[in-house]
Structures are given as C-alpha cells and as structure tokens.
Design a protein around this motif. Structure first.
Motif, PDB file in Angstrom:
ATOM      1  N   GLY A 108      38.923  51.848   7.848  1.00 60.50           N
ATOM      2  CA  GLY A 108      39.505  51.331   9.081  1.00 60.50           C
ATOM      3  C   GLY A 108      38.760  51.753  10.334  1.00 60.50           C
ATOM      4  N   ASN A 109      38.095  52.912  10.283  1.00 64.07           N
ATOM      5  CA  ASN A 109      37.298  53.347  11.439  1.00 64.07           C
ATOM      6  C   ASN A 109      36.227  52.323  11.789  1.00 64.07           C
ATOM      7  N   TYR A 110      35.636  51.746  10.751  1.00 62.29           N
ATOM      8  CA  TYR A 110      34.531  50.820  10.952  1.00 62.29           C
ATOM      9  C   TYR A 110      35.044  49.443  11.371  1.00 62.29           C
ATOM     10  N   ALA A 111      36.162  49.024  10.803  1.00 62.64           N
ATOM     11  CA  ALA A 111      36.753  47.748  11.198  1.00 62.64           C
ATOM     12  C   ALA A 111      37.119  47.753  12.677  1.00 62.64           C
ATOM     13  N   ALA A 112      37.620  48.882  13.167  1.00 66.01           N
ATOM     14  CA  ALA A 112      38.038  48.973  14.566  1.00 66.01           C
ATOM     15  C   ALA A 112      36.858  48.894  15.531  1.00 66.01           C
ATOM     16  N   GLN A 113      35.644  49.181  15.033  1.00 68.57           N
ATOM     17  CA  GLN A 113      34.467  49.131  15.894  1.00 68.57           C
ATOM     18  C   GLN A 113      33.903  47.718  16.057  1.00 68.57           C
ATOM     19  N   PHE A 114      34.263  46.831  15.147  1.00 68.27           N
ATOM     20  CA  PHE A 114      33.606  45.529  15.118  1.00 68.27           C
ATOM     21  C   PHE A 114      33.819  44.733  16.409  1.00 68.27           C
ATOM     22  N   PHE A 115      35.054  44.711  16.925  1.00 69.88           N
ATOM     23  CA  PHE A 115      35.334  43.899  18.114  1.00 69.88           C
ATOM     24  C   PHE A 115      34.554  44.388  19.342  1.00 69.88           C
ATOM     25  N   PRO A 116      34.640  45.686  19.730  1.00 67.52           N
ATOM     26  CA  PRO A 116      33.856  46.113  20.896  1.00 67.52           C
ATOM     27  C   PRO A 116      32.349  46.002  20.672  1.00 67.52           C
TER      28      PRO A 116
END
Length: 355
Positions: free
Chosen positions: A200-208
C-alpha cells in the motif's frame, strides 16, 4: 546467515523451459520471470508444506482479504553469477529481517528463516541457468506474502501465502532524473507503515508521482508529513545529498524505509573516508546550498538501480539545476558496491553469501 537446503521442499519441475524464448539483451525490468516459483501457505496457525512448482497464475477467492484490507508485503533482492558460475546473494539476512519486521507491522505471521532461505536457495539452484554473468546482469528476487483468508469483516486474515518469484534483469538505467519536492503529499506519517515494505505504501505514491510526471519530472522527493520541511526519500528509494564534501542522508524512522542499499552505501562511504552525516536534511538547506554553489550531488539508492543520480529539483515552481561534475561520489560508491556484488573485488564486509 545459513542459506543451505535444510528445509524439505516438494519440487515439481516445469516440463518445458521458457528460457530459449527470452531476449536477455533487451529485458524490461521486472517483466520476465523464470520457469518456477516457491510457495508456502499459512493455515490453522502454522506453516504448511513448502513447494516449488512451475510459474503460473493461481486462483484466489474474491473475498481474500488482500483485496479488501491490503495485507501484502514484499522484498527486493538480487543474486549474481561470478566468472566461475557460482551464484551469490547480497546481504540476504537484511532482507529476511526486514521482511518479518514488515510482517509484524501488518499483523501477518513471520516466515521462519528455514523456509525463507531454503526456498530461496533451492529455487535459485533450479533456475540457475537464468542467472547470467557479466556486468549489469543479475537475478531480481521478489519474496512476497499476501492475505488469502476469505471474508470481508475488517480483521486480519488467518490464512496467508508466502511466495518467491525470480526475474532476470540487466543494468537499470532511467536516464536523466529530475525531481519535484513534495509540498502537500507525503509518503508516510508517524505511527503509520512507512518503515514496512507494504504494498500500500507504493500504491499511495502513484497519484502524486503521476502529477509530477505530467509537470515534467520523473520522481518526487518526499518530505515529512507534519511540516514538509525535511527531505526523506526519493520516489521509491532512499536519498543522499552531497553538500561541499559531506554526504548527507536522513535517519531511518517510522516514515523512512531502512534500505539495504542505503546502509551499504553508508558503510562504504565510511570505509572510503568520505565525510558522512546521518541527520535531518531541510528543504531550505538544500535550496541555500544550490544557490551558493555548495550542492554538488543528489542521488537515490535502492536494489533496482543501486544508485540513481538526480540532475535537478523543483520547489515552489523554481527549478534548481545541479552542476555537471566528473568522478561523482555517487559513481564512486556504485562502482565499489557493484564490484563487490559481482565478486570483482574482495568482500571485506562479509556481505556476499554463496548459494
């Protein structure tokens, strides 16, 4: 660390290998996988019989909790083949310890060392022809665990699947990297899961990161969640700054991943008598150093790229170009590290482990 074959594993070999259909000169990072995978399930409170079997898709119940509550962790490792065809791992003990640290934080069962290391050893032995010799060539190793227990009640799963898959890779080159310093979005927060290698840490980075890409930047340098004044990580990597002749990097914390490459570069810098400070690095400090000409280098560190130099950064719509210099500290450390990994130089640290 013991990586010998001490755990009995059921092995089903692939009838036909895919290796002859692979163009090893033109590999896209992490897109090609070897003939086999390792798998071990956790059920009824204990780990089941581990197996190695042909690489293939597998079925999961639609209510598996990995889909609904995100219990998923992973590691990134590499194996290398030396001139004598021996295969070597690099600091596997660090990846094993971090994997279980992530498991504990995500309320998942810890994987026994015997299962982790024996599975890794025997899988690499079985697919050793996929590990190619030569500078830049390596086998990328992805251990991961997901919650497979069914039900949509918001509780930890009682069943899990631990797997290891292998992907042959060549030198990772991303071209010139320009970064945007985050002013609003954060990679992680105090009390959160930033120190875990959770999916989930990596998924949260995708948008920004997508927003940064649209603005002409390849990555984001993340700042602390509370004040956005302290520089923390670069994209999916730890980050180093060289001001004058001093190398700076932020200390690990609840928000910052304890990178294996990061700690390796720190040890190498000390051994090479490079001035190094592990302390919070401020955005204002970086901008001032850029303005007065003392900022020499910025580079990310991670398993995939090892070292990724950064050409410049933007903050509050102002772009700061880094100087073009030869014989950078980044290149010096990268060459030293890759020489040890590929057994081209003596490993005085005891980091490499033979399969």
């Amino acid at each position: 660390m013991n990586v010998s074959q001490t755990c009995k594993i059921e092995i089903t070999k692939s009838l036909v290998s895919k290796i002859n259909a692979v163009d090893f000169e033109n590999l896209s990072f992490g897109s090609v996988f070897t003939d086999h995978l390792f798998e071990c399930d956790f059920k009824n409170g204990e780990w089941q019989q581990p197996v190695i079997k042909p690489y293939a898709p597998f079925l999961l119940d639609p209510s598996s909790r990995v889909f609904h509550y995100g219990q998923a962790i992973f590691e990134g490792m590499k194996a290398y083949k030396d001139g004598s065809d021996a295969i070597w791992l690099f600091r596997p003990d660090e990846n094993f310890k971090r994997f279980n640290k992530s498991a504990v934080r995500m309320a998942m069962p810890e994987v026994p060392e015997e299962i982790f290391m024996s599975g890794l050893n025997q899988l690499l032995q079985l697919d050793k022809a996929w590990v190619k010799k030569g500078s830049g060539n390596a086998m990328y190793i992805r251990p991961f665990m997901i919650a497979t227990g069914g039900g949509v009640i918001a509780n930890p799963s009682t069943e899990y699947k631990f797997m290891i898959i292998l992907s042959p890779v060549t030198s990772y080159y991303s071209g010139e990297v320009k970064v945007l310093i985050a002013e609003h979005y954060s990679r992680a927060a105090n009390g959160g899961i930033g120190a875990a290698k959770a999916a989930g840490n990596y998924a949260a980075q995708f948008f920004p990161t997508n927003l940064a890409n649209k603005a002409g930047f390849q990555q984001v340098i993340w700042t602390d969640d509370a004040t956005h004044t302290m520089l923390e990580e670069a994209g999916t990597m730890n980050v180093f700054f060289r001001i004058n002749d001093t190398l700076l990097t932020a200390p690990v914390s609840e928000r910052i991943l304890d990178g294996v490459t990061r700690k390796t570069l720190i040890d190498l810098a000390k051994s090479e008598n490079i001035n190094l400070e592990i302390r919070p690095v401020l955005v204002s400090e970086l901008i001032e150093a850029s303005k007065n000409g003392t900022l020499k280098e910025i580079f990310g560190s991670g398993t995939a790229a090892v070292v990724s130099p950064i050409a410049g950064f933007s903050f509050q719509d102002i772009y700061y170009e880094l100087p073009k210099i030869e014989n950078t500290v980044a290149l010096q450390l990268k060459n030293k590290l890759t020489s040890i990994q590929n057994k081209l130089e003596e490993d005085k640290f005891g980091w490499t482990v033979k399969i």
